[in-house]
Design a protein around this motif. Structure first.
Motif, PDB file in Angstrom:
ATOM      1  N   ASN A 103       0.783  -1.158   0.101  1.00  0.00           N
ATOM      2  CA  ASN A 103      -0.055  -0.086  -0.117  1.00  0.00           C
ATOM      3  C   ASN A 103       1.111   1.154   0.044  1.00  0.00           C
ATOM      4  O   ASN A 103       1.866   1.136   0.179  1.00  0.00           O
ATOM      5  CB  ASN A 103      -1.003   0.105   1.186  1.00  0.00           C
ATOM      6  CG  ASN A 103      -0.351  -0.158   2.433  1.00  0.00           C
ATOM      7  OD1 ASN A 103       0.943   0.115   2.736  1.00  0.00           O
ATOM      8  ND2 ASN A 103      -0.771  -0.574   3.531  1.00  0.00           N
ATOM      9  N   ASN A 128      -0.893   5.491 -10.546  1.00  0.00           N
ATOM     10  CA  ASN A 128      -0.454   4.627 -11.572  1.00  0.00           C
ATOM     11  C   ASN A 128       0.039   5.486 -12.635  1.00  0.00           C
ATOM     12  O   ASN A 128       0.643   4.920 -13.855  1.00  0.00           O
ATOM     13  CB  ASN A 128      -1.278   3.968 -11.922  1.00  0.00           C
ATOM     14  CG  ASN A 128      -2.686   4.574 -12.607  1.00  0.00           C
ATOM     15  OD1 ASN A 128      -2.567   5.863 -12.765  1.00  0.00           O
ATOM     16  ND2 ASN A 128      -3.770   3.951 -12.729  1.00  0.00           N
ATOM     17  N   LYS A 184      14.275  -4.051 -12.203  1.00  0.00           N
ATOM     18  CA  LYS A 184      12.979  -4.349 -11.821  1.00  0.00           C
ATOM     19  C   LYS A 184      12.055  -3.081 -11.796  1.00  0.00           C
ATOM     20  O   LYS A 184      12.528  -2.143 -11.589  1.00  0.00           O
ATOM     21  CB  LYS A 184      13.285  -4.940 -10.523  1.00  0.00           C
ATOM     22  CG  LYS A 184      14.485  -6.173 -10.548  1.00  0.00           C
ATOM     23  CD  LYS A 184      14.520  -6.682  -9.264  1.00  0.00           C
ATOM     24  CE  LYS A 184      15.349  -7.889  -9.145  1.00  0.00           C
ATOM     25  NZ  LYS A 184      16.615  -7.478  -9.616  1.00  0.00           N
ATOM     26  N   ARG A 185      10.854  -3.349 -12.177  1.00  0.00           N
ATOM     27  CA  ARG A 185       9.912  -2.343 -12.289  1.00  0.00           C
ATOM     28  C   ARG A 185       8.669  -2.680 -11.496  1.00  0.00           C
ATOM     29  O   ARG A 185       8.151  -3.848 -11.675  1.00  0.00           O
ATOM     30  CB  ARG A 185       9.393  -2.244 -13.746  1.00  0.00           C
ATOM     31  CG  ARG A 185      10.753  -1.616 -14.484  1.00  0.00           C
ATOM     32  CD  ARG A 185      10.188  -1.483 -15.917  1.00  0.00           C
ATOM     33  NE  ARG A 185       9.812  -2.770 -16.516  1.00  0.00           N
ATOM     34  CZ  ARG A 185       9.226  -2.829 -17.809  1.00  0.00           C
ATOM     35  NH1 ARG A 185       8.949  -1.741 -18.415  1.00  0.00           N
ATOM     36  NH2 ARG A 185       8.794  -4.150 -18.272  1.00  0.00           N
ATOM     37  N   PHE A 186       8.063  -1.977 -10.603  1.00  0.00           N
ATOM     38  CA  PHE A 186       6.951  -2.167  -9.762  1.00  0.00           C
ATOM     39  C   PHE A 186       5.676  -2.412 -10.700  1.00  0.00           C
ATOM     40  O   PHE A 186       5.578  -1.819 -11.541  1.00  0.00           O
ATOM     41  CB  PHE A 186       6.758  -1.167  -8.812  1.00  0.00           C
ATOM     42  CG  PHE A 186       5.478  -1.464  -7.998  1.00  0.00           C
ATOM     43  CD1 PHE A 186       5.665  -2.486  -6.910  1.00  0.00           C
ATOM     44  CD2 PHE A 186       4.302  -0.867  -8.080  1.00  0.00           C
ATOM     45  CE1 PHE A 186       4.421  -2.769  -6.388  1.00  0.00           C
ATOM     46  CE2 PHE A 186       3.046  -1.166  -7.521  1.00  0.00           C
ATOM     47  CZ  PHE A 186       3.256  -2.274  -6.357  1.00  0.00           C
ATOM     48  N   GLY A 187       5.170  -3.909 -10.699  1.00  0.00           N
ATOM     49  CA  GLY A 187       4.141  -4.253 -11.341  1.00  0.00           C
ATOM     50  C   GLY A 187       4.397  -4.521 -13.009  1.00  0.00           C
ATOM     51  O   GLY A 187       3.192  -4.980 -13.419  1.00  0.00           O
ATOM     52  N   LEU A 188       5.457  -4.500 -13.357  1.00  0.00           N
ATOM     53  CA  LEU A 188       5.746  -5.049 -14.403  1.00  0.00           C
ATOM     54  C   LEU A 188       7.056  -5.905 -14.748  1.00  0.00           C
ATOM     55  O   LEU A 188       7.755  -5.869 -13.687  1.00  0.00           O
ATOM     56  CB  LEU A 188       6.412  -3.587 -15.517  1.00  0.00           C
ATOM     57  CG  LEU A 188       5.068  -2.705 -15.499  1.00  0.00           C
ATOM     58  CD1 LEU A 188       5.958  -1.326 -15.886  1.00  0.00           C
ATOM     59  CD2 LEU A 188       4.050  -2.952 -16.616  1.00  0.00           C
ATOM     60  N   ASP A 221       9.229  -6.153  -1.413  1.00  0.00           N
ATOM     61  CA  ASP A 221       8.948  -5.013  -2.109  1.00  0.00           C
ATOM     62  C   ASP A 221       9.544  -4.002  -1.290  1.00  0.00           C
ATOM     63  O   ASP A 221       9.212  -2.614  -1.603  1.00  0.00           O
ATOM     64  CB  ASP A 221       7.375  -4.933  -2.360  1.00  0.00           C
ATOM     65  CG  ASP A 221       7.104  -5.789  -3.533  1.00  0.00           C
ATOM     66  OD1 ASP A 221       8.077  -6.324  -4.331  1.00  0.00           O
ATOM     67  OD2 ASP A 221       6.043  -6.079  -3.726  1.00  0.00           O
ATOM     68  N   TYR A 260      10.509  -0.729  -3.309  1.00  0.00           N
ATOM     69  CA  TYR A 260       9.557   0.226  -4.012  1.00  0.00           C
ATOM     70  C   TYR A 260       8.903   1.063  -2.965  1.00  0.00           C
ATOM     71  O   TYR A 260       8.531   2.206  -3.307  1.00  0.00           O
ATOM     72  CB  TYR A 260       8.221  -0.630  -4.737  1.00  0.00           C
ATOM     73  CG  TYR A 260       9.059  -1.578  -5.786  1.00  0.00           C
ATOM     74  CD1 TYR A 260       9.690  -0.923  -6.839  1.00  0.00           C
ATOM     75  CD2 TYR A 260       9.271  -2.806  -5.801  1.00  0.00           C
ATOM     76  CE1 TYR A 260      10.251  -1.862  -8.205  1.00  0.00           C
ATOM     77  CE2 TYR A 260       9.712  -3.718  -6.869  1.00  0.00           C
ATOM     78  CZ  TYR A 260      10.114  -3.273  -7.819  1.00  0.00           C
ATOM     79  OH  TYR A 260      10.925  -3.954  -8.881  1.00  0.00           O
TER      80      TYR A 260
END
Length: 271
Positions: free
Chosen positions: A2, A7, A20-24, A259, A262
């Motif tokens: 959270n 986005n 590395k990419r958050f959500g991808l 995570d 991030y």
């Protein structure tokens, strides 16, 4: 996870082998490659910027975190002196914010685990050895916005500590105990979990070495919790007995949340 930005913010963790990419999905990168290799990977990782308002980037040092300029020799040497924005072809309207990768993990972990009342150390283990400390929940930054407390280049038995505590460190121990010198750190970990005594001894010795090296630093800073991050920390249980022989029953030892990096990047957009 959270408390992440909207986005229209992309969060990236730039490492030596992948972005590395958050959500991808991650994007491979050759940090020892040519300028074209590196620029191509960064552009691919950023992707379509038409809907982006900002990008938060965690990246190892040395790096100019204010201007977004690579300063490394050991990684990304082909783009030393060049900016992330120009290499990745990011339009001027997209805001870029940068943070040290180890600091980002520690910032995120402190928030996620509620470690705001004491002093915490983070050790990241991979191709290198990263280190950072908090005091009363606040990460200690140096003037360059890298961690204030450096561990990797500590003098150690004719070399530096990173020679012994890292991927190459565990490979060196494994070879010295009769293991296959061609094995990677991951191979050695897998062998340890299958009962290979040389592999078990290699991780144990690396843990003992690290514990011996940091015991005084932890005491000086009154550290109550050690967090571990990085690929080799996935094998923390193989090192813990060695660590405990050097450190004793204190402090608490655990892995940083997956995570955390991030969450640390996300804090850039709250400030």
């Amino acid at each position: 996870m959270n408390q992440i930005p909207h986005n229209d913010i992309l969060m990236m963790d730039v490492g030596g082998t992948s972005v590395k990419r958050f959500g991808l999905p991650p994007v491979p990168v050759k940090s020892q490659g040519t300028r074209e290799d590196i620029a191509g990977a960064l552009k691919a990782a950023v992707g379509d910027t038409s809907a982006l308002a900002g990008i938060g980037i965690a990246v190892p040092g040395p790096f100019n975190y204010g201007d977004g300029v690579f300063l490394m020799d050991h990684k990304f040497g082909a783009v030393k002196g060049e900016s992330f924005r120009s290499l990745a072809e990011v339009p001027a309207r997209v805001e870029l914010k940068f943070t040290h990768d180890v600091c980002a993990v520690l910032e995120g972990a402190v928030e996620m685990l509620g470690l705001t009342g004491g002093n915490t150390a983070l050790i990241t283990l991979g191709s290198g050895l990263g280190f950072a400390i908090t005091e009363n929940g606040e990460v200690r930054y140096g003037p360059s916005l890298s961690p204030a407390d450096i561990l990797w280049n500590m003098s150690w038995k004719g070399g530096i500590l990173e020679d012994k505590v890292s991927a190459r460190g565990v490979r060196g121990f494994y070879s010295s105990f009769g293991g296959d010198p061609s094995f990677s750190a991951r191979d050695i970990a897998e062998s340890a979990y299958h009962g290979d005594q040389a592999a078990l001894d290699a991780f144990d010795r690396m843990g003992e070495t690290l514990g011996t090296a940091i015991a005084g630093i932890l005491l000086d800073h009154n550290v109550s919790t050690i967090l571990f991050g990085g690929r080799i920390s996935l094998s923390l249980d193989l090192m813990e007995d060695g660590l405990r022989r050097s450190l004793g029953p204190w402090p608490t030892i655990t892995r940083a949340p997956e995570d955390a990096v991030y969450r640390g990047i996300a804090k850039l957009f709250k400030q």
